[in-house]
Enzyme design. Sequence first.
Site, PDB file in Angstrom:
ATOM      1  N   GLY A 141       0.816  -1.204   0.000  1.00 44.49           N
ATOM      2  CA  GLY A 141       0.000   0.000   0.000  1.00 44.49           C
ATOM      3  C   GLY A 141       0.853   1.258   0.000  1.00 44.49           C
ATOM      4  O   GLY A 141       2.085   1.203  -0.010  1.00 44.49           O
ATOM      5  N   PHE A 142       0.198   2.389   0.037  1.00 47.34           N
ATOM      6  CA  PHE A 142       0.868   3.691   0.002  1.00 47.34           C
ATOM      7  C   PHE A 142       1.835   3.853   1.181  1.00 47.34           C
ATOM      8  O   PHE A 142       3.057   3.982   1.003  1.00 47.34           O
ATOM      9  CB  PHE A 142      -0.193   4.793  -0.029  1.00 47.34           C
ATOM     10  CG  PHE A 142       0.261   6.141   0.452  1.00 47.34           C
ATOM     11  CD1 PHE A 142       1.384   6.742  -0.084  1.00 47.34           C
ATOM     12  CD2 PHE A 142      -0.433   6.799   1.458  1.00 47.34           C
ATOM     13  CE1 PHE A 142       1.802   7.992   0.363  1.00 47.34           C
ATOM     14  CE2 PHE A 142      -0.032   8.044   1.908  1.00 47.34           C
ATOM     15  CZ  PHE A 142       1.092   8.633   1.367  1.00 47.34           C
ATOM     16  N   ILE A 143       1.306   3.805   2.401  1.00 43.64           N
ATOM     17  CA  ILE A 143       2.166   3.982   3.569  1.00 43.64           C
ATOM     18  C   ILE A 143       3.085   2.771   3.735  1.00 43.64           C
ATOM     19  O   ILE A 143       4.275   2.913   4.037  1.00 43.64           O
ATOM     20  CB  ILE A 143       1.325   4.200   4.845  1.00 43.64           C
ATOM     21  CG1 ILE A 143       0.458   5.455   4.715  1.00 43.64           C
ATOM     22  CG2 ILE A 143       2.230   4.313   6.069  1.00 43.64           C
ATOM     23  CD1 ILE A 143      -0.500   5.665   5.886  1.00 43.64           C
ATOM     24  N   LEU A 149      -0.510  -2.863   8.974  1.00 42.30           N
ATOM     25  CA  LEU A 149      -1.106  -1.757   8.231  1.00 42.30           C
ATOM     26  C   LEU A 149      -2.252  -2.208   7.331  1.00 42.30           C
ATOM     27  O   LEU A 149      -2.999  -1.372   6.820  1.00 42.30           O
ATOM     28  CB  LEU A 149      -0.049  -1.059   7.364  1.00 42.30           C
ATOM     29  CG  LEU A 149       0.850  -0.010   8.025  1.00 42.30           C
ATOM     30  CD1 LEU A 149       1.768  -0.639   9.077  1.00 42.30           C
ATOM     31  CD2 LEU A 149       1.689   0.715   6.986  1.00 42.30           C
ATOM     32  N   THR A 204     -12.418  -7.119   6.691  1.00 43.74           N
ATOM     33  CA  THR A 204     -10.968  -7.011   6.499  1.00 43.74           C
ATOM     34  C   THR A 204     -10.296  -6.454   7.738  1.00 43.74           C
ATOM     35  O   THR A 204      -9.271  -6.978   8.200  1.00 43.74           O
ATOM     36  CB  THR A 204     -10.655  -6.104   5.290  1.00 43.74           C
ATOM     37  OG1 THR A 204     -11.176  -6.696   4.101  1.00 43.74           O
ATOM     38  CG2 THR A 204      -9.156  -5.913   5.136  1.00 43.74           C
ATOM     39  N   TYR A 209     -16.122   2.229   9.197  1.00 39.54           N
ATOM     40  CA  TYR A 209     -14.660   2.242   9.237  1.00 39.54           C
ATOM     41  C   TYR A 209     -14.171   2.637  10.628  1.00 39.54           C
ATOM     42  O   TYR A 209     -13.315   1.964  11.223  1.00 39.54           O
ATOM     43  CB  TYR A 209     -14.148   3.224   8.186  1.00 39.54           C
ATOM     44  CG  TYR A 209     -12.649   3.347   8.106  1.00 39.54           C
ATOM     45  CD1 TYR A 209     -11.874   2.327   7.570  1.00 39.54           C
ATOM     46  CD2 TYR A 209     -12.005   4.499   8.549  1.00 39.54           C
ATOM     47  CE1 TYR A 209     -10.492   2.443   7.481  1.00 39.54           C
ATOM     48  CE2 TYR A 209     -10.626   4.632   8.454  1.00 39.54           C
ATOM     49  CZ  TYR A 209      -9.879   3.601   7.927  1.00 39.54           C
ATOM     50  OH  TYR A 209      -8.509   3.721   7.845  1.00 39.54           O
TER      51      TYR A 209
END
Length: 326
Positions: free
Chosen positions: A10-12, A76, A95, A149
């Site tokens: 992922g991004f981070i 993460l 998830t 979320y």
Amino acid sequence: MRYLVTGGAGFIGSHLCESLLQAQHQVLVLDDFSTGRQQNIAHLEGRKDFELICADVTDLDVARDCVRGVDRVFHLASAVGVELIIREPIRTIETMVDGAAAVFDAAARYRKPVLFTSTSEVYGKSPKVPFRETDDLVIGSPTYRRWSYATAKALDEFLALAHWHHARLPVVIARLFNTVGPRQSGQYGMVIPRFVRQALLGRPITVYGDGSQTRCFCDVRDVVSALMRLLDTPAAHGEIFNVGSDREITIGELAALVRSMTRSRSEIVHVSYQEAYGAGFEDMERRVPDLTKVRRWIGYEPRFTLEQTLEDVVAFVQGQLEAEAR
């Protein structure tokens, strides 16, 4: 040391992998590429100190196999972005909750320190700004999918701390506030890559709502540095930390800044929340962290300004557009 990074594509996660490797550590990534992207870590594959396992973090056997073979864990892996949350609430909840349960179970079994990345979303609609780690969480009604979320992440925090109190699992919780930088996708509603892409293409820059809502954007390099230091701090076990920037900017001001920095002639237009997300969407008017605790515990201070980060994002998106045009 050998680190497991769930969601490492992922991004981070991909930036975290780079920093760990630069620090001479070994990295194992567990990612199913549901929201992560192979191109984020393509430059790392083939290295002897980097390994990738493509699998679902919610699989307990997979989680145990991965955790058993490492020294420390960064968890993460998560559903990301408001648009994905609205579109696929079941996937979002399962998830995050099942994935965290699998990782915490494995970490507790093998006594491996783990850092869990939570979110500023858990503060919900709290009017008490800036947000402090001990503040009450004011999450909206379950009739609004947007809050699934925040609720799932809050449950993950409770589960992490239950492991800490029950068996002293060495776990640290980091609540991230609007992390930004190269490789972040606008696909799931992330505002800065969306604004930059619209500006560079000369398309209308779409601001949801009236633009008065505020956020604090933090460079991914500052966030990754803080995550690494927090996991390296034994006294931080069993604690929650806000991680981000406390420089507040309205989304309307952000749109104007992006337009200026890209020298774009794009029109800034306002889109109602109902048009963007459907009926019944609720937003947080202000999202500002109190960084007192993380500053005190690890000497944290953001190094990069929003303008510096935007320069990097603009360059990255320009490269993407050039590649797409070829």
